[in-house]
Design an enzyme around this catalytic site. Structure first.
Site, PDB file in Angstrom:
ATOM      1  N   GLY A 157       0.782  -1.139   0.088  1.00  0.00           N
ATOM      2  CA  GLY A 157      -0.039   0.012  -0.078  1.00  0.00           C
ATOM      3  C   GLY A 157       0.933   1.296   0.191  1.00  0.00           C
ATOM      4  O   GLY A 157       0.364   2.400  -0.318  1.00  0.00           O
TER       5      GLY A 157
ATOM      6  N   HIS B 205      -9.205 -11.882  -5.112  1.00  0.00           N
ATOM      7  CA  HIS B 205      -9.284 -11.217  -6.509  1.00  0.00           C
ATOM      8  C   HIS B 205      -9.153 -12.476  -7.396  1.00  0.00           C
ATOM      9  O   HIS B 205      -8.805 -13.435  -7.255  1.00  0.00           O
ATOM     10  CB  HIS B 205      -7.994 -10.593  -6.407  1.00  0.00           C
ATOM     11  CG  HIS B 205      -7.882  -9.463  -5.426  1.00  0.00           C
ATOM     12  ND1 HIS B 205      -8.590  -8.362  -5.492  1.00  0.00           N
ATOM     13  CD2 HIS B 205      -6.701  -9.282  -4.591  1.00  0.00           C
ATOM     14  CE1 HIS B 205      -8.156  -7.591  -4.434  1.00  0.00           C
ATOM     15  NE2 HIS B 205      -6.723  -8.050  -4.003  1.00  0.00           N
TER      16      HIS B 205
ATOM     17  N   CYS C 230      -0.759  -7.657  -3.058  1.00  0.00           N
ATOM     18  CA  CYS C 230      -1.344  -9.094  -3.208  1.00  0.00           C
ATOM     19  C   CYS C 230      -1.731  -9.244  -4.733  1.00  0.00           C
ATOM     20  O   CYS C 230      -1.098 -10.306  -5.482  1.00  0.00           O
ATOM     21  CB  CYS C 230      -2.680  -9.307  -2.552  1.00  0.00           C
ATOM     22  SG  CYS C 230      -3.893  -7.620  -2.770  1.00  0.00           S
TER      23      CYS C 230
END
Ligand code: NAD
Length: 349
Positions: free
Chosen positions: A113, A217, A143
């Site tokens: 992040g 995802h 990720c």
């Protein structure tokens, strides 16, 4: 470096608590403590695991005064006992701590992040372990980027251009205040392509779609090939790529259910990127495959390998082997194997 690497973890949320559990399983690392801002069920989880709890600064001590948890000191106290801090605070907060780590002369790992400029290099073990050797500041990529790096690193020599649709989970399971509840939100030319280029040189375009799910995802990947390859050869390459699992399961709910059966890390953790076996096909010069990413756990083994690289403890191959063995990372598809006994005996080989 003599003895075990002493590790402190700043931020004990989705990623931090999983890294903490993984550190406890390494024979060359010792978890000294974690940093929490306030008392909650995760603080209690740390206490029950026998992990020492620290706070960011003196002003946070009052948040624990009425709890049954004893505070072992501040982040500064923790740093004095550690060789490295793994920062797993929310996106952007790591950047605020960078100067503090520098001032306290301690190595640090940041998460995906944060901007890539926060660290000397961005990192995925299989792609660029060697570049992290002896570095003081390393960023483990996100990720999505970790998953793309693992599979595209294997196929990069066959790729002209890569086009990816990233179907993003809207929030992690515990994030009950986030959405969307009933929308699909696109971002075209999403940041994922540029993030991947911080570790892997490849021509890639990504579009991302946030969807109302918390589980995983999905990446829908099309590679324009620059030379011939067969589907069997693609299978062979993926079967021989670390931390990539070919699965006979087609949807994210069932993949997560299968992962719970494996009983590793926290319930449902899947450290491998899961390629849906029947998604692999080649039409003309386009290779297609779909992969699923457990966002909460895929970066955990990368953080462990980053520590070994930053202290030059061993080779890339040795580190990946040690991490995989300690976390039970799989190389075979057990999704069609209903014998748990057989499964467990294979996991740790
Ligand atoms: P999170 O919100 O679940 O956990 C962060 C923790 O840090 C929380 O416990 C929070 O209370 C604590 N915190 C907040 N401010 C702090 C401060 N000033 N000092 C110390 N602790 C503080 O976040 P997360 O999902 O674990 O993400 C952490 C990092 O990992 C981010 O960079 C994120 O982008 C990255 N990442 C997240 C995922 C994911 O799917 N969750 C996947 C890969 C990478």
């Amino acid at each position: 470096m003599n003895g075990k690497i002493r590790i402190g973890i700043n931020g004990f949320g989705t990623i931090g608590k999983r890294i903490s559990l993984a550190v406890k399983k390494q024979d060359d690392m010792e978890l000294i403590g974690i940093v929490k801002t306030k008392y909650d069920y995760n603080a209690l989880f740390a206490k029950n695991l026998g992990i020492k709890l620290f706070v960011p600064s003196e002003e946070h001590i009052k948040n624990f005064e009425k709890s049954e948890i004893e505070c072992s000191g501040t982040l500064e106290d923790l740093i004095r006992e550690c060789d490295i801090i793994i920062d797993s605070t929310p996106s952007g907060i790591g950047a605020k701590y960078k100067q503090f780590y520098e001032n306290n002369n301690i190595k640090a790992i940041f998460q995906g992040g944060e901007k890539s400029s926060i660290a000397e290099i961005s990192f995925t073990a299989q792609v660029n372990y060697e570049r992290a050797i002896d570095k003081n500041y390393v960023r483990v990529v996100s990720c999505n980027t970790t998953a793309l790096a693992r599979t595209l690193n294997t196929l990069k020599d066959y790729a002209n251009e890569v086009y990816v649709s990233v179907i993003r989970r809207a929030a992690d399971p515990e994030e009950s205040d986030k959405g969307p509840i009933n929308s699909i939100i696109p971002s075209f030319n999403s940041h994922h392509a540029n993030d991947l280029k911080t570790i892997l040189q490849i021509e890639i375009t990504t579009n991302a779609y946030v969807v109302p799910t918390t589980l995983m995802h999905i990446h829908d990947i099309n590679i324009e090939l620059n030379k011939k390859i067969s589907v069997d050869e693609v299978f062979y390459l993926f079967e021989n790529t670390e931390r990539v699992l070919l699965l006979d399961i087609n949807d994210t709910a069932k993949i997560m259910d299968h992962s719970k059966n494996l009983n590793r890390g926290l319930s449902g953790d899947l450290y491998e990127v899961a390629i849906l076996k029947n998604s692999i096909y080649i039409k003309d010069n386009i290779l297609h495959y779909t992969q699923a990413v457990h966002q909460e756990s895929i970066v955990v083994p990368e953080n462990i390998d980053a520590v070994r690289a930053m202290f030059n403890l061993c080779s890339k191959e040795e580190s990946i082997y040690k991490t995989n063995k300690s976390l039970g990372i799989l190389k075979k598809d057990y999704s069609n194997n209903h014998s748990m006994e057989k499964q467990e005996s294979r996991i740790l080989v």
